[in-house]
Design a protein around this motif. Structure first.
Motif, short mmCIF file in Angstrom:
data_model
loop_
_atom_site.label_atom_id
_atom_site.label_comp_id
_atom_site.label_asym_id
_atom_site.label_seq_id
_atom_site.Cartn_x
_atom_site.Cartn_y
_atom_site.Cartn_z
N THR A 2 0.84 -1.20 0.00
CA THR A 2 0.00 0.00 0.00
C THR A 2 0.88 1.25 0.00
N SER A 36 -3.88 4.66 -9.83
CA SER A 36 -5.32 4.45 -9.65
C SER A 36 -6.16 5.41 -10.48
N VAL A 38 -9.54 7.39 -9.80
CA VAL A 38 -10.51 7.74 -8.76
C VAL A 38 -11.62 8.56 -9.40
N ARG A 201 -8.49 3.29 -19.52
CA ARG A 201 -7.88 2.04 -19.00
C ARG A 201 -6.43 1.94 -19.45
N ARG A 204 -4.09 4.44 -17.60
CA ARG A 204 -3.89 4.04 -16.20
C ARG A 204 -2.54 3.36 -15.99
N SER A 208 -2.03 8.33 -13.04
CA SER A 208 -3.23 8.20 -12.22
C SER A 208 -4.25 9.23 -12.70
N CYS A 223 -13.28 3.15 -12.98
CA CYS A 223 -12.65 3.61 -11.73
C CYS A 223 -12.30 2.46 -10.79
N ASP A 224 -11.21 2.64 -10.04
CA ASP A 224 -10.85 1.69 -8.98
C ASP A 224 -11.56 2.06 -7.69
N HIS A 225 -11.79 3.36 -7.56
CA HIS A 225 -12.32 3.88 -6.30
C HIS A 225 -13.20 5.09 -6.64
N PRO A 239 -14.83 0.99 -3.74
CA PRO A 239 -14.81 0.47 -5.10
C PRO A 239 -16.20 0.56 -5.74
#
Ligand SMILES: Nc1ncnc2c1ncn2[C@@H]1O[C@H](COP(=O)(O)OP(=O)(O)OP(=O)(O)O)[C@@H](O)[C@H]1O
Length: 263
Positions: A2, A36, A38, A201, A204, A208, A223-225, A239
């Motif tokens: 992370t 990511s 977002v 995509r 990415r 980000s 989106c991932d988040h 998510p």
């Protein structure tokens, strides 16, 4: 592993914005980790544009901090964002009508242009080299977006979807770490939308993305988040599946639809 908060490309922490008596953002916290996409969504008037403007340095928040990779950005002007590896596309395309597509795209490459005014004035030759390198880099990006054939055209002569790609090329030419997209899907045909999803995509892999968008299918798809704003506050985040099934989100959108029905 992370990423630590100091690796995050953009973070808004405790951001509140008041317009007179109206609280447009209330203690908002959002962050964009590296690698990511977002999404920022919410019904009309939720505060999305205000947050985008705060993150871009167009609006100074009443409270809260904006930071990138641990560096505080509060007080920065929009044109300084490139130095921090951040670029953006706006809802209005903001292309220069009197410049060709290629020249428009080159204006986005400030971060790569190492030449200062002094070098230009003294004509030591570096300016020409930089200019040539920028031109080549701009052509590479136009090629990646499939629009080299319009490099010499003026934006006003092009279809809207193509102009949007030019605006995206201008944002990408500086090789940002973070790209902020304000409603990139608006005004696009369904074919162009599908192409945009594929492009996001693909992007990415290197950059980000913070995506502010009304088009729910696109947001859920890429989106991932997702952060959901309503009346200036984050009411849900997570998510796509979490947000999609969150009753607070459904209620916010239903409430907003009922309000517009009543109008
Ligand atoms: N400059 C301003 N002065 C006063 N009120 C403002 C200003 N800008 C936005 N607002 C108000 O702040 C709130 C948030 O607006 P904002 O445009 O950020 O929402 P939004 O989520 O982007 O909406 P939309 O999806 O309709 O674009 C709204 O109530 C809006 O009327």
């Amino acid at each position: 592993m992370t990423p630590s908060p100091t690796d995050h490309l953009l973070t808004a922490d405790g951001v509140t914005v008041r317009f007179g008596g109206l609280v447009a953002l209330k203690d908002v916290h959002i962050t964009v980790p590296p690698g990511s996409v977002v999404g920022l969504i919410g019904p009309n008037g939720a505060g999305k544009t205000t947050l985008f403007n705060v993150l871009s340095g167009l609006i100074t928040p009443n409270t809260g901090t904006i930071s990138s990779k641990g560096h505080r950005l509060n007080g920065l002007r929009p044109h300084h964002l490139a130095r921090h590896g951040i670029s953006r596309t706006l809802q209005g395309l903001n292309l220069f009508s009197g410049m060709t597509v290629l020249d428009n795209v080159m204006t986005g490459a400030e971060r790569l242009a190492k030449t200062g005014l002094f070098t230009m004035l003294t004509g030591l030759g570096r300016f020409e080299r930089d200019e040539r390198a920028l031109r080549e880099r701009a052509m590479v990006v136009l090629d990646e977006l499939g629009i080299t054939h319009v490099a010499g055209a003026y934006p006003g002569t092009l279809a809207y979807g193509v102009q949007k790609r030019v605006a995206l090329a201008r944002a990408l030419v500086s090789e940002p770490d973070l790209l902020m997209l304000d409603e990139p899907a608006s005004g696009l045909s369904s074919d162009e939308l599908a192409e945009l999803a594929t492009r996001i995509r693909g992007l990415r892999e290197h950059v980000s993305i913070l995506l502010i968008e009304h088009h729910m299918d696109l947001v859920m798809d890429v989106c991932d988040h997702i952060e959901v704003l309503n009346f200036g506050a984050v009411i849900s985040s997570g998510p796509p599946d979490t947000v999609r099934n969150d009753p607070a989100v459904t209620d916010a959108y239903l409430g907003s639809a009922e309000e517009s029905d009543d109008e």
